[in-house]
Write an enzyme that holds these catalytic residues in place. Structure first.
Site, short mmCIF file in Angstrom:
data_model
loop_
_atom_site.label_atom_id
_atom_site.label_comp_id
_atom_site.label_asym_id
_atom_site.label_seq_id
_atom_site.Cartn_x
_atom_site.Cartn_y
_atom_site.Cartn_z
N SER A 152 0.85 -1.20 0.00
CA SER A 152 0.00 0.00 0.00
C SER A 152 0.87 1.24 0.00
CB SER A 152 -0.89 0.02 1.25
OG SER A 152 -1.59 1.25 1.36
N TYR A 166 -2.00 -1.09 10.19
CA TYR A 166 -2.06 -1.29 8.73
C TYR A 166 -0.83 -0.68 8.05
CZ TYR A 166 -3.78 -1.11 3.93
OH TYR A 166 -3.91 -1.27 2.57
#
Length: 262
Positions: A152, A166
């Site tokens: 990401s 995350y």
């Protein structure tokens, strides 16, 4: 060499985790419509089965459902055992299954941090480890086997939202990708990561609903990602075109990481 053959993935065997929705579904769809045999895995058997049936109807490739809850090491091993019963080799592993959690720093739950790190990082390693015999069987100097980890942009820049686990998990996944690439190259297995920016997915739904206009405004190309954007990047990495690329972290983000600040 003709350009079309450089990107040929016809008859390759592919496993996409988290392949029944969001970015995983986009990737699975891209491989199926380009003639690959794709196994998809997700927690919900009914959803996984339905999606596999729908993708197989599209062809020319096929899609097979192998549901599993990858939070569990036993489920990881069961998934690989089931796949090994059906296939003697796997050309492409796409580690896409993941979770996120946002909460204020003071109240961020320990259990949530553990869950996110386990699925996004530890189980990617566990599955890759268990898949090595199948990947080794598919690998050759002219056509390496391929591991594609879905990271990401939040593992590269500092996100606006308080997604501590995350962001940390994706930054760690990018580094683990490089370490794996360094150790697997001599086995003719490439390992790369893709760092997507915003795409339509269940994970991004609330963020896009609340901040969609602002997000699009911050992307130099002026839009969020489309299914073709992520699928084509995976196909590049899984085909002859990407056979000499390994250890890379490729942002697919419309330029959000390089936006010139006003």
């Amino acid at each position: 060499m003709h350009t079309s053959s450089l990107f040929d993935v016809k008859n390759k065997v592919v496993l996409v985790t988290g392949g029944s929705r969001g970015i995983g579904l986009m990737i699975a769809h891209g491989f199926v419509v380009n003639g690959a045999k794709v196994y998809i895995s997700s927690r919900s058997a009914s959803v996984c089965d339905k999606v596999a049936e729908e993708l197989s109807k599209l062809g020319p490739g096929q899609c097979i459902s192998l549901p599993a809850d990858l939070q569990s090491i036993e489920e990881v091993n069961r998934l690989v055992a089931e796949l090994t019963k059906r296939e003697s080799k796997v050309h492409v592993l796409v580690n896409n299954a993941g979770a996120t959690w946002g909460a204020p720093l003071e109240t961020y739950p320990d259990a949530a941090f553990e869950k996110v790190m386990n699925l996004n990082l530890k189980r990617v390693f566990s599955l890759t480890q268990a898949m090595l015999p199948l990947l080794d069987a598919a690998a050759s100097e002219k056509a390496p086997a391929s591991i594609i980890n879905i990271g990401s942009v939040d593992g590269i820049h500092v996100p606006t939202l308080e997604t501590y686990a995350y962001s940390a998990s994706k930054a760690a996944l990018h580094q683990m990708t490089r370490v794996l690439a360094g150790h697997l190259g001599h086995r003719q297995i490439t390992c790369n990561a893709i760092a997507p920016g915003p795409f339509e997915s269940k994970m991004m739904a609330a963020t896009l609903r609340d901040f969609g206009e602002m997000i699009v405004g911050s992307i130099p190309l002026g839009r969020i990602g489309l299914p073709e954007d992520i699928a084509a990047t995976c196909i590049y990495l899984a085909s002859r075109a990407g056979a000499y690329t390994t250890g890379a972290v490729i942002p697919v983000d419309g330029g959000s990481l390089v936006r010139a600040k006003a």
